[in-house]
Design a protein around this motif. Structure first.
Motif, mmCIF file in Angstrom:
data_model
loop_
_atom_site.group_PDB
_atom_site.id
_atom_site.type_symbol
_atom_site.label_atom_id
_atom_site.label_comp_id
_atom_site.label_asym_id
_atom_site.label_seq_id
_atom_site.Cartn_x
_atom_site.Cartn_y
_atom_site.Cartn_z
ATOM 1 N N UNK A 30 31.430 15.235 43.330
ATOM 2 C CA UNK A 30 31.937 13.880 43.086
ATOM 3 C C UNK A 30 33.256 13.673 43.833
ATOM 4 N N UNK A 31 34.122 14.686 43.834
ATOM 5 C CA UNK A 31 35.381 14.595 44.595
ATOM 6 C C UNK A 31 35.099 14.389 46.078
ATOM 7 N N UNK A 32 34.122 15.126 46.607
ATOM 8 C CA UNK A 32 33.765 14.969 48.023
ATOM 9 C C UNK A 32 33.215 13.573 48.299
ATOM 10 N N UNK A 33 32.447 13.034 47.358
ATOM 11 C CA UNK A 33 31.932 11.665 47.513
ATOM 12 C C UNK A 33 33.075 10.656 47.582
ATOM 13 N N UNK A 34 34.093 10.845 46.750
ATOM 14 C CA UNK A 34 35.254 9.948 46.741
ATOM 15 C C UNK A 34 35.971 10.024 48.090
ATOM 16 N N UNK A 35 36.176 11.234 48.582
ATOM 17 C CA UNK A 35 36.831 11.399 49.887
ATOM 18 C C UNK A 35 36.027 10.714 50.987
ATOM 19 N N UNK A 36 34.714 10.892 50.958
ATOM 20 C CA UNK A 36 33.849 10.277 51.973
ATOM 21 C C UNK A 36 33.902 8.756 51.875
ATOM 22 N N UNK A 37 33.871 8.223 50.652
ATOM 23 C CA UNK A 37 33.941 6.770 50.468
ATOM 24 C C UNK A 37 35.251 6.218 51.028
ATOM 25 N N UNK A 38 36.364 6.912 50.795
ATOM 26 C CA UNK A 38 37.657 6.458 51.306
ATOM 27 C C UNK A 38 37.707 6.511 52.824
ATOM 28 N N UNK A 39 37.085 7.513 53.432
ATOM 29 C CA UNK A 39 37.092 7.588 54.897
ATOM 30 C C UNK A 39 36.186 6.522 55.515
ATOM 31 N N UNK A 40 35.229 6.023 54.760
ATOM 32 C CA UNK A 40 34.317 4.994 55.275
ATOM 33 C C UNK A 40 34.918 3.589 55.222
ATOM 34 N N UNK A 41 36.021 3.420 54.500
ATOM 35 C CA UNK A 41 36.664 2.107 54.434
ATOM 36 C C UNK A 41 37.209 1.724 55.801
#
Length: 72
Positions: A30-41
Protein backbone atom coordinates in the motif's frame (compact mmCIF):
# COMPACT_ATOMS: atom_id res chain seq x y z
CA UNK A 1 -9.83 -5.65 16.12
CA UNK A 2 -7.60 -5.13 13.11
CA UNK A 3 -5.49 -2.69 11.24
CA UNK A 4 -6.68 -1.08 8.02
CA UNK A 5 -4.30 0.55 5.52
CA UNK A 6 -5.75 3.56 3.76
CA UNK A 7 -4.82 5.99 1.02
CA UNK A 8 -6.05 9.52 1.67
CA UNK A 9 -6.22 12.37 -0.81
CA UNK A 10 -5.16 15.81 0.41
CA UNK A 11 -5.43 19.28 -1.09
CA UNK A 12 -2.60 21.14 0.62
CA UNK A 13 -3.11 20.18 4.28
CA UNK A 14 -6.87 19.62 3.94
CA UNK A 15 -8.11 16.03 3.93
CA UNK A 16 -10.40 15.40 0.94
CA UNK A 17 -11.46 11.73 1.07
CA UNK A 18 -10.36 8.11 1.47
CA UNK A 19 -9.24 6.81 -1.93
CA UNK A 20 -8.76 3.20 -0.81
CA UNK A 21 -9.03 1.12 2.35
CA UNK A 22 -7.80 -2.46 2.75
CA UNK A 23 -6.67 -5.12 5.14
CA UNK A 24 -5.94 -7.63 2.36
CA UNK A 25 -2.57 -6.29 1.25
CA UNK A 26 0.65 -5.84 3.23
CA UNK A 27 1.68 -2.41 4.47
CA UNK A 28 4.61 -2.19 2.06
CA UNK A 29 2.41 -2.77 -1.00
CA UNK A 30 0.00 0.00 0.00
CA UNK A 31 2.90 2.37 0.77
CA UNK A 32 4.39 1.61 -2.65
CA UNK A 33 1.00 2.30 -4.27
CA UNK A 34 0.88 5.71 -2.55
CA UNK A 35 4.38 6.55 -3.78
CA UNK A 36 3.46 5.48 -7.32
CA UNK A 37 0.23 7.52 -7.24
CA UNK A 38 2.17 10.63 -6.14
CA UNK A 39 4.74 10.19 -8.91
CA UNK A 40 1.92 9.89 -11.47
CA UNK A 41 0.52 13.32 -10.58
CA UNK A 42 1.24 15.88 -13.27
CA UNK A 43 2.88 19.20 -12.40
CA UNK A 44 -0.43 21.05 -12.56
CA UNK A 45 -1.97 18.86 -9.85
CA UNK A 46 1.18 19.03 -7.74
CA UNK A 47 1.18 22.83 -7.94
CA UNK A 48 -2.47 22.78 -6.76
CA UNK A 49 -1.30 20.93 -3.64
CA UNK A 50 -2.80 17.54 -4.49
CA UNK A 51 -1.07 14.57 -2.85
CA UNK A 52 -1.80 11.11 -1.53
CA UNK A 53 -0.93 9.95 1.98
CA UNK A 54 -0.58 6.48 3.51
CA UNK A 55 -2.55 6.07 6.76
CA UNK A 56 -2.87 3.21 9.22
CA UNK A 57 -6.30 3.02 10.86
CA UNK A 58 -7.23 0.84 13.79
CA UNK A 59 -10.75 -0.57 13.47
CA UNK A 60 -11.18 -0.02 17.22
CA UNK A 61 -10.59 3.72 16.71
CA UNK A 62 -13.83 5.72 17.25
CA UNK A 63 -13.01 7.95 14.25
CA UNK A 64 -12.80 4.89 12.01
CA UNK A 65 -16.19 3.68 13.24
CA UNK A 66 -17.73 7.13 12.68
CA UNK A 67 -16.28 7.31 9.16
CA UNK A 68 -17.67 3.84 8.33
CA UNK A 69 -21.10 4.78 9.72
CA UNK A 70 -21.22 7.96 7.63
CA UNK A 71 -20.13 6.21 4.42
CA UNK A 72 -23.31 4.09 4.21
Amino acid sequence: MGVIYEIHKYHHDDFQYVVASTNRYPENKVKNDVERMNTMLNESLKSMGIRYVFVISDTADPLFKERKKNSH
